[in-house]
Scaffold this motif. Sequence first.
Motif, PDB file in Angstrom:
ATOM      1  N   ILE A 672       0.835  -1.207   0.000  1.00 45.04           N
ATOM      2  CA  ILE A 672       0.000   0.000   0.000  1.00 45.04           C
ATOM      3  C   ILE A 672       0.872   1.261   0.000  1.00 45.04           C
ATOM      4  N   GLU A 673       2.022   1.224   0.654  1.00 39.99           N
ATOM      5  CA  GLU A 673       2.935   2.367   0.614  1.00 39.99           C
ATOM      6  C   GLU A 673       3.438   2.596  -0.821  1.00 39.99           C
ATOM      7  N   GLU A 674       3.771   1.521  -1.489  1.00 39.13           N
ATOM      8  CA  GLU A 674       4.226   1.627  -2.876  1.00 39.13           C
ATOM      9  C   GLU A 674       3.124   2.187  -3.771  1.00 39.13           C
ATOM     10  N   LYS A 675       1.883   1.777  -3.506  1.00 34.17           N
ATOM     11  CA  LYS A 675       0.780   2.253  -4.329  1.00 34.17           C
ATOM     12  C   LYS A 675       0.561   3.755  -4.141  1.00 34.17           C
ATOM     13  N   TYR A 676       0.630   4.226  -2.898  1.00 39.36           N
ATOM     14  CA  TYR A 676       0.494   5.664  -2.646  1.00 39.36           C
ATOM     15  C   TYR A 676       1.605   6.448  -3.339  1.00 39.36           C
ATOM     16  N   LEU A 677       2.799   5.954  -3.210  1.00 34.70           N
ATOM     17  CA  LEU A 677       3.953   6.644  -3.811  1.00 34.70           C
ATOM     18  C   LEU A 677       3.828   6.660  -5.335  1.00 34.70           C
ATOM     19  N   GLU A 678       3.365   5.561  -5.892  1.00 33.92           N
ATOM     20  CA  GLU A 678       3.182   5.473  -7.340  1.00 33.92           C
ATOM     21  C   GLU A 678       2.084   6.427  -7.816  1.00 33.92           C
ATOM     22  N   TYR A 679       1.003   6.534  -7.044  1.00 40.85           N
ATOM     23  CA  TYR A 679      -0.104   7.406  -7.428  1.00 40.85           C
ATOM     24  C   TYR A 679       0.351   8.866  -7.492  1.00 40.85           C
ATOM     25  N   VAL A 680       1.039   9.317  -6.463  1.00 36.87           N
ATOM     26  CA  VAL A 680       1.518  10.702  -6.444  1.00 36.87           C
ATOM     27  C   VAL A 680       2.554  10.933  -7.538  1.00 36.87           C
ATOM     28  N   SER A 681       3.417   9.948  -7.777  1.00 35.33           N
ATOM     29  CA  SER A 681       4.476  10.088  -8.796  1.00 35.33           C
ATOM     30  C   SER A 681       3.894  10.178 -10.196  1.00 35.33           C
ATOM     31  N   THR A 682       2.915   9.337 -10.495  1.00 41.11           N
ATOM     32  CA  THR A 682       2.394   9.286 -11.868  1.00 41.11           C
ATOM     33  C   THR A 682       1.311  10.325 -12.131  1.00 41.11           C
ATOM     34  N   LYS A 683       0.589  10.759 -11.089  1.00 42.91           N
ATOM     35  CA  LYS A 683      -0.546  11.670 -11.295  1.00 42.91           C
ATOM     36  C   LYS A 683      -0.209  13.129 -11.012  1.00 42.91           C
ATOM     37  N   PHE A 684       0.649  13.389 -10.035  1.00 47.17           N
ATOM     38  CA  PHE A 684       0.837  14.773  -9.593  1.00 47.17           C
ATOM     39  C   PHE A 684       2.252  15.311  -9.810  1.00 47.17           C
ATOM     40  N   ALA A 685       3.241  14.438  -9.879  1.00 49.79           N
ATOM     41  CA  ALA A 685       4.634  14.903  -9.924  1.00 49.79           C
ATOM     42  C   ALA A 685       4.953  15.693 -11.190  1.00 49.79           C
ATOM     43  N   ASN A 686       4.150  15.525 -12.244  1.00 48.06           N
ATOM     44  CA  ASN A 686       4.393  16.305 -13.463  1.00 48.06           C
ATOM     45  C   ASN A 686       4.155  17.792 -13.250  1.00 48.06           C
ATOM     46  N   GLY A 687       3.453  18.146 -12.174  1.00 42.61           N
ATOM     47  CA  GLY A 687       3.275  19.559 -11.837  1.00 42.61           C
ATOM     48  C   GLY A 687       2.208  20.277 -12.633  1.00 42.61           C
ATOM     49  N   LYS A 688       1.340  19.548 -13.306  1.00 43.40           N
ATOM     50  CA  LYS A 688       0.396  20.204 -14.216  1.00 43.40           C
ATOM     51  C   LYS A 688      -0.728  20.958 -13.498  1.00 43.40           C
ATOM     52  N   ARG A 689      -0.983  20.596 -12.231  1.00 42.97           N
ATOM     53  CA  ARG A 689      -1.936  21.394 -11.461  1.00 42.97           C
ATOM     54  C   ARG A 689      -1.427  21.529 -10.029  1.00 42.97           C
ATOM     55  N   LEU A 690      -1.650  22.691  -9.460  1.00 44.57           N
ATOM     56  CA  LEU A 690      -1.093  23.044  -8.155  1.00 44.57           C
ATOM     57  C   LEU A 690      -1.925  22.512  -6.990  1.00 44.57           C
ATOM     58  N   HIS A 691      -3.225  22.415  -7.158  1.00 47.05           N
ATOM     59  CA  HIS A 691      -4.165  22.191  -6.055  1.00 47.05           C
ATOM     60  C   HIS A 691      -3.797  20.957  -5.210  1.00 47.05           C
ATOM     61  N   GLU A 692      -3.697  19.791  -5.846  1.00 46.04           N
ATOM     62  CA  GLU A 692      -3.424  18.556  -5.107  1.00 46.04           C
ATOM     63  C   GLU A 692      -2.054  18.599  -4.434  1.00 46.04           C
ATOM     64  N   LEU A 693      -1.072  19.180  -5.130  1.00 45.04           N
ATOM     65  CA  LEU A 693       0.286  19.252  -4.577  1.00 45.04           C
ATOM     66  C   LEU A 693       0.327  20.094  -3.310  1.00 45.04           C
ATOM     67  N   LEU A 694      -0.383  21.220  -3.304  1.00 43.78           N
ATOM     68  CA  LEU A 694      -0.397  22.078  -2.116  1.00 43.78           C
ATOM     69  C   LEU A 694      -1.078  21.386  -0.933  1.00 43.78           C
ATOM     70  N   ILE A 695      -2.151  20.672  -1.218  1.00 43.29           N
ATOM     71  CA  ILE A 695      -2.832  19.939  -0.137  1.00 43.29           C
ATOM     72  C   ILE A 695      -1.909  18.874   0.440  1.00 43.29           C
ATOM     73  N   LEU A 696      -1.245  18.100  -0.433  1.00 41.89           N
ATOM     74  CA  LEU A 696      -0.321  17.078   0.053  1.00 41.89           C
ATOM     75  C   LEU A 696       0.837  17.703   0.824  1.00 41.89           C
ATOM     76  N   ASP A 697       1.301  18.849   0.363  1.00 39.61           N
ATOM     77  CA  ASP A 697       2.396  19.533   1.055  1.00 39.61           C
ATOM     78  C   ASP A 697       1.968  19.930   2.467  1.00 39.61           C
ATOM     79  N   GLU A 698       0.725  20.388   2.608  1.00 37.67           N
ATOM     80  CA  GLU A 698       0.198  20.729   3.932  1.00 37.67           C
ATOM     81  C   GLU A 698       0.121  19.486   4.816  1.00 37.67           C
TER      82      GLU A 698
END
Length: 959
Positions: A672-698
Motif C-alpha cells: 500500500i505504501e508503494e501504491k500511494y507513492l506510485e499514485y503521487v508520482s504518476t498523477k501529480f509529480a508532473n506539476g500540471k496542477r497546483l491544487h493537489e500538490l499544495l494539499i499534500l504539502d500541507e
Amino acid sequence: MEDNIFFISNAPGNTMQAFLEKELSKCEQFIISVAFISKSGLASLKQTLLELENRGIPGKILTTDYLTFTEPGALRSLSKYRNIEVKLFRCDKNIKGFHTKGYLFFKEKVISITIGSSNLTGNALAVNKEWNTCFSVEDDASLYKSVIEDFESLWNSSNAFPITEEILDEYTQIYIEQKRIARELQQQKIALEKDIVIRESKKISFDQILLEPNSMQLEFVRKLNEIRAMGEHRALLISATGTGKTYAAAFALREINPKRALFLVHREQILRKAIESFKNVFGDTKTFGLYSGTSHEIDRDFIFATMQTMATHFEDFAKQEFQVIVVDEAHRVGAESYQNMMAYFNPDLWIGMTASPDRTDKFDVYSAFDHNIAHEIRLQEAMRLNLLCPFHYYGITDIFVDGEEKDKRDFARLVCDERVDFIIKKAEYFDHSGNRVKGLAFCSTLEESKELSKKFNERGYRTIALSGADSQDTRENCVKQLEQDEWDGGLDYIFTVDIFNEGIDIPQVNQILMLRPTESPIIFVQQLGRGLRKAENKEFVMILDFIGNYSNNYMIPIALSGDRTYNKDNIRRYVRQGVKALEGASTIHFDEIARKRIYESIDSANFSEMKLIKECYKNLKYKLGRIPNLMDYEEYGEIDVMRIFENASLGSYHKFLKKVEKDEYKVDFSTIEEKYLEYVSTKFANGKRLHELLILDELLGGNNRNVMSRVMSKMQNNFGISVNEKTRKNVENILTGQFASGAAKDTYTDVTFIESNETDFCISSKFKDLLVNNEFRRQMTEVVKFGLFRNKKYFGHRYKDTSFCLYEKYTYEDVCRLLDWEKSEVSLNIGGYKYDKNTQTYPVFINYEKNDNISATTRYEDRFVNEGTLIAISKSGRTSKSEDVKAAIEADQRGIKMDLFVRKNKDDHTSKEFYYLGRLHATGSTIDFVMPETTKTAVEITYNLETPVRQDIYEYLVG
C-alpha cells in the motif's frame, strides 16, 4: 489587404537566416539585391536552394563588386542553379557605391518585402546586430512598384553583367589581388604593434602583454580556486572539443604557479601543440620539456609527457615530484596504466580534462576526480558563447544503406560506384569554407574506409585511409598534408573509422563526411567536434551526415540538441525547427526523406525502457558520487524523471532504485505504501496542477485540519487562482479515490489522502498511519516538492481563466482532471471531442498527422488554414443538427468553453500528450458532407483561435 509588418534584429529566434529559409521555401518567385555575398551566407541555404531548383522556382540575384567583398566562390555556386539568374553590378566612376539589401518573395498576388541592413553573408544573416523591416503588400501597391522599378533599373543597367566564366575569371583575379594587398597591410600592422609592445613592455607588467582567458577559461580558474580553498586535491574540467581546454589548464597553472608540473596526453603531436599553448601564456617565465619516446627533457619546470612513456617510467620520479598533474582526455583514466600512475603520484592537485566524461565503457570518470567538477561547458553552450567555429549540418538521405547494425550492412553496396558518385556529388554541392576542401570522412569499418579512399582517388581526389595501425609519424604527416593551403602535395580527405574521434587537433578541417550510422550521441559529438576548432580563413565547417534507414537515428537530434530528457515531441520539434534550433550562425537541416527516417526512428523508440533509464541514471550517479535525488535530474539536465514514472514496470523512483541498486538501496515499503507513492508520482509529480500538490504539502508538513479550505484560500491569496465549487469537488474526488479513471479496472480507488470531518477535510486515517514510516514520509515529500518545482517552472503561467498553460502538453486524463470533470474518460469515449454538460467545457483533440490505414469514417481532414484559423471535422454520422455539433457551433451563446489540444503523431504509442493551443470559437461556417468511401455524413466546422498559434509550434504541427 492588412499589412503584416515585423522587425528582424538577429536576436535569438529572430534571425534573417531563419526568415530567409522560411520565405524561400514557400515562395513562387524571389528577387534578392545585396551588396555582398559570401560562401558563409549561402552555406545555410544550400538545401533550400536545391529544393527550389527541383521545383523550378525562378529567382534573380543582383550583387556587386563594391569593395571586392563578394566572394568569387559564392558567385560560382549561384551560377550553377538552373532556376536562378545572377548578375554582378560593376561599380565605376559614376556609381562608386552599392549598398542595397533587399529581399522580395512572391506568392500569388502578395509580395513579401524585406529591406534593411543584412547582406547575404553568414554573420549578417545570424550574428551581427542588424535592422531589417519585413512587410507584405499586394502587387498593385505603390511601394512595391517603386521598389521593383528601382531594381529593374539596376538589373537592366549596362553595369550589370550576367555571371559567365569570363566574368568570374576576371573578378577572381581582382579579388585575389585585393586580398593579397589586404594581407600585406595586415601583416605590416601586426609587426608594428608587436614592435610597440616590445618597446613598451618594460613599462608594464608581464601579465598585461600575455594572452587573456576566454569566458570558459575564466570560470574554470575561478571555480578551481574555490575547490582548492575547500582543501580538495582533484578537479575535472568538462569542456567541448575546441573550446580551449589546454589554454584553460595553462591559465590555471599560471594562477597556481607550481614549481613543477606534469601534463599528460596519449599522443606526442598533442604534446607539442600543448607546449606552444603554455608558452603563449607563460612566455619565458617557465621552462618546458618534452618527455616521450623521442625526447627526454625532464630537467624543466613543466614536463609534457605521453602516457605511453610515463606508464613505464613514472617510478623514475619522486611521488611528490610535481605539485600539479594535468591529465588530458581524462575519460581514459579507467585504464590500468592510468590507475597505476595515479596511485603512485601524490601532487597537490590533479586536473582532469575531457569533452566526454560519460563513457560507454562505464568507468566512473567523475569518481577519479572526487566528483569535483570545476566547470562544464557542452557543445551547445560553447556555440552560444562563440567559442567554436559555426557549422552547417545537413542530414542527407543515403542510398543503398539499410539495416540496424553496421556489421549487417552490405559492403558491396556501401562502396559501389553509384554510392561513391552520390557522396562526391553532395560533397561538391554543399561545398566548404576556404579555397579547397580539407575533409575528414568517418566510416564504419577499415575495409570500407580503404575502398572509399581508393575510389575517391580514381575520381581525381587526393585521399588516404588511416587507422590505428598507422604510425604516429604517418598520421601527423597526413594531417599536415590535409591542412596545407596548396592543393599540390596536399590531401583532400582522410578516411578513417575512429582514430580522429578525439585528441587529434586539426583546426583547418572544413568538411566532415559521416558515412556510418550514429552509434551513440557521445561519438557523434566527438566526430562533429573535429571540425569545430576555429582557424584563420575558416568561416564555417560543413557537416554532411549520410543517413541510412536505422532504428537508432533518433540519436542524431539528441546529439545535436544536447537535450537528454528523451522527450519525443521535443526531439521531433528540434528536427523540424532546424535552422532555428541553434543560437549563432550554425544551422541544422534534414532533407525530406532523412527527416522522415528520423521521425520513424523516434516513433519506434521506447524512451521509458529500463536500459535507457539505467544508462542515464548511472551517468548522473557517476557525476554526483551518490544516488541522485529527483531534483538532481532537473539541475543536471539528465533524463526527464517522468520517463521513470511512466515506465509500466516502475511508476516510482523507489521501485526503480529497488531494481538497479540492490546492494546500496535497502529501503522496503509495503504494497500500500508503494501504491500511494506510485499514485503521487504518476498523477501529480508532473506539476500540471497546483491544487493537489499544495494539499499534500500541507498534510506532509503536519497541517492536517481544515486542509481544503486553507489550501483554497492560499490558492487565491498566494497564486491569484480562484477555486469554484466544481474545482473543489474535483480535487476532493481525486484525493478521496472517487475520480474514476474511466478504465474497466481502476487501480487507485483505495488510495485516499483526505477524509471529511464535520466542517471540512483532514488527513485520512490510512494516509496518516502510513506517514509514521519516516522514510515513506521523506520520499513522499520529495515527490511533492519535485511536483511543486515543475509546476512553477513549466506550468506557472496559466492561460487566461483556464488551468492550462499555452503550448504545454497534456494527456486525455490530464484534461479531464483540469477541466474539473467528475470522472476521467478513456480516449475511445472522447473520440476527438467531448462536451461535458456539468462543467460546460468542450475539449477538442486533434491528431494532425493520421495513419493512412485507419478506416475511412475516422480519416478526418482537420487542418489549419493559418495560425489563427482551424477547420475541424465532426465525428462520423453527424449533421449540422446533431447535438454535439450544435453545441460547438453555438458554444459562445450557450456559455460553453471550447479548448484545443493538438498532437503531431498518433502512431507514437508511447507519447500520449497534446499541445494546448488555447480557446476555440466557431465562426458559424459549416459544411455537411459525406465522408469519402463511406455513406457516413460529417460536418466541417471552421473555428477561430482566441490566440494564434506561435510560429514555431505551428510550423512543427503543419510541416
